[in-house]
Scaffold this active site. Structure first.
Site, short mmCIF file in Angstrom:
data_model
loop_
_atom_site.label_atom_id
_atom_site.label_comp_id
_atom_site.label_asym_id
_atom_site.label_seq_id
_atom_site.Cartn_x
_atom_site.Cartn_y
_atom_site.Cartn_z
N GLU A 20 50.57 38.14 34.72
CA GLU A 20 49.70 37.07 35.39
C GLU A 20 50.60 35.85 34.87
OE1 GLU A 20 45.58 37.22 34.64
OE2 GLU A 20 45.45 39.22 35.96
N GLU A 58 46.33 48.46 38.58
CA GLU A 58 44.74 48.17 38.35
C GLU A 58 43.99 48.22 39.60
OE1 GLU A 58 44.33 44.44 36.07
OE2 GLU A 58 46.21 44.79 35.20
#
Ligand code: GLA
Length: 405
Positions: free
Chosen positions: A186, A301
């Site tokens: 991220e 994910e």
């Protein structure tokens, strides 16, 4: 065509597995027609057939074997789950070919205090996976949400030395057991979602602020490559299916490659919603394939949120959709299954995809029951009792008719 519910199919497959097992037993005993009649002791009666329609009776390996020639199928898992061999751990052992430690490899768990490394929980989980023939995705070396404050103290040089030491120590510790690392997680900016698209591709988070720019990404990749030249090194992020976010990811990838940073792949988190289009995730894979020949793609994910909350729900926990309760709506389950099927079919057709990980196993354990607020959610492949959901059958069986009512 006949319509089967998930439970019906489980029964059928459970019965099929029992039938196959009986067949194997028979052949190993030789041809009964030519065997001499028993003389003294009669053979013991055959064992009773196994009970069906329980998650534990699911044909072992069905999920991972269905994708054996395509990619690893993974799930996020925690060390406490394998310690107790809970329902998720048993299903993981039976159905998945890869795991991602949910949090045991994050810096705030391994090194909450400067100079002290504790690998106890991570080793427990990684060793369990390796002993079960599973791959492990190393997640993650640098993530703003799991960075202890001391990492960012001192000068730029001190921060760099500390980061490189951390990355080297962790990657070396797992050398030979972990072959792929999400080196950074991220790091792409989210400012465009807050109305500021002009600020550039890099997340203006704690790392950027402390270092003064995004060089920490380069440092982490170089240190990881040095510590284990055989490990694949990834950048991982969410919403890569959004073309605006992806444009920034691509800008960062171009910069890293032009500077000779050793990067092997892109992790697409794929935290999706029922309104999501599988085609958008596939477009993200295609963009990476088309612009960066040779990079690997992982879905890292995957889960599908049943709520479509406004941004305020995530930011301030207000105006969230009302709780749907313990039983998921059937139309939602059907959409969920359709997205999984379309996505898997598309991923199968893309040879750069070598791993697809679900962020959990049973719905009960998903983070989406707690975030953004406490509420029932049903994002995964198995329900709260560990029964495979329509999405599971839609993935493993092209003939499966997704129930719509
Ligand atoms: C992010 C992180 C994961 C995990 C999930 C939610 O996507 O990358 O490690 O923490 O959030 O649980």
């Amino acid at each position: 065509m006949l319509k089967f519910t998930a439970r019906d199919r489980l029964r059928l497959l459970g019965g099929g597995a029992a039938f196959l097992m009986a067949g194997c037993g028979g052949s190993s005993g030789g041809d009964d027609r030519s065997a001499p009649p028993p003389t003294t002791v009669s053979p013991p009666p055959p064992p009773p057939p196994p009970p069906v329609s329980s998650a534990n009776e699911l044909t072992p390996g069905l999920l991972k074997d269905s994708f054996q020639s395509d990619f690893k199928v993974g799930c996020a898992l925690s060390s406490y789950q394998v310690e107790n061999m809970d329902l998720d751990a048993r299903l993981a052992q039976s159905q998945f070919s890869s795991i991602t430690p949910s949090f045991q490899l994050k810096a705030d768990i391994i090194a909450p205090t400067e100079g002290v490394f504790d690998f106890t929980e991570a080793d427990r989980l990684v060793d369990w996976a390796v002993a079960n023939g599973m791959e492990v995705r190393g997640h993650t070396l640098v993530w703003h949400e799991s960075t202890p404050a001391y990492f960012l103290e001192g000068t730029r040089d001190e921060i760099r030395a500390r980061l490189e030491n951390y990355v080297r120590t962790v990657v070396e510790h797992f050398r030979g057991r972990i072959f792929v690392w999400d080196v950074v997680n991220e790091v792409v900016s989210v400012d465009l979602f807050r109305g500021d698209a002009g600020i550039g591709p890099d997340r203006r988070g704690i790392w950027y602020e402390a270092v003064g720019n995004a060089d920490y990404i380069d440092w982490a990749f170089h240190a990881a490559r040095e510590a284990d030249p055989n490990a694949q090194l990834f950048i991982n992020d969410f919403q890569t299916e959004d073309p605006r976010k992806r444009a920034w990811l691509i800008e960062i990838l171009q910069r890293l490659q032009s500077r000779g940073v050793p990067i092997d792949g892109v992790g697409h988190q794929a935290h999706l919603y029922l309104e999501a289009q599988a085609a958008d995730v596939l477009a993200a894979i295609d963009d990476i394939d088309n612009q960066f020949m040779g990079l690997i793609n992982h879905v890292t994910e995957l889960d599908i949120d049943f709520y479509n909350d406004p941004g305020t729900c995530w930011d301030t926990q207000t105006n969230c959709d009302p709780d749907l309760g313990p039983a998921p709506p059937v139309d939602g389950l059907a959409k969920h299954a359709e997205i999984f099927r379309e996505l898997m079919t598309g991923l199968r057709a893309r040879s750069s995809v070598t791993s697809v990980t679900n962020w959990g196993v049973t719905d009960n354990e998903s983070w989406l029951n707690r975030s953004p607020i406490a509420r029932y959610n049903y994002p995964l492949l198995f329900d709260r009792e560990g029964e495979p959901k329509p999405a599971f059958w839609a993935m493993v069986d092209p003939e499966y008719v997704i129930p719509i009512e």
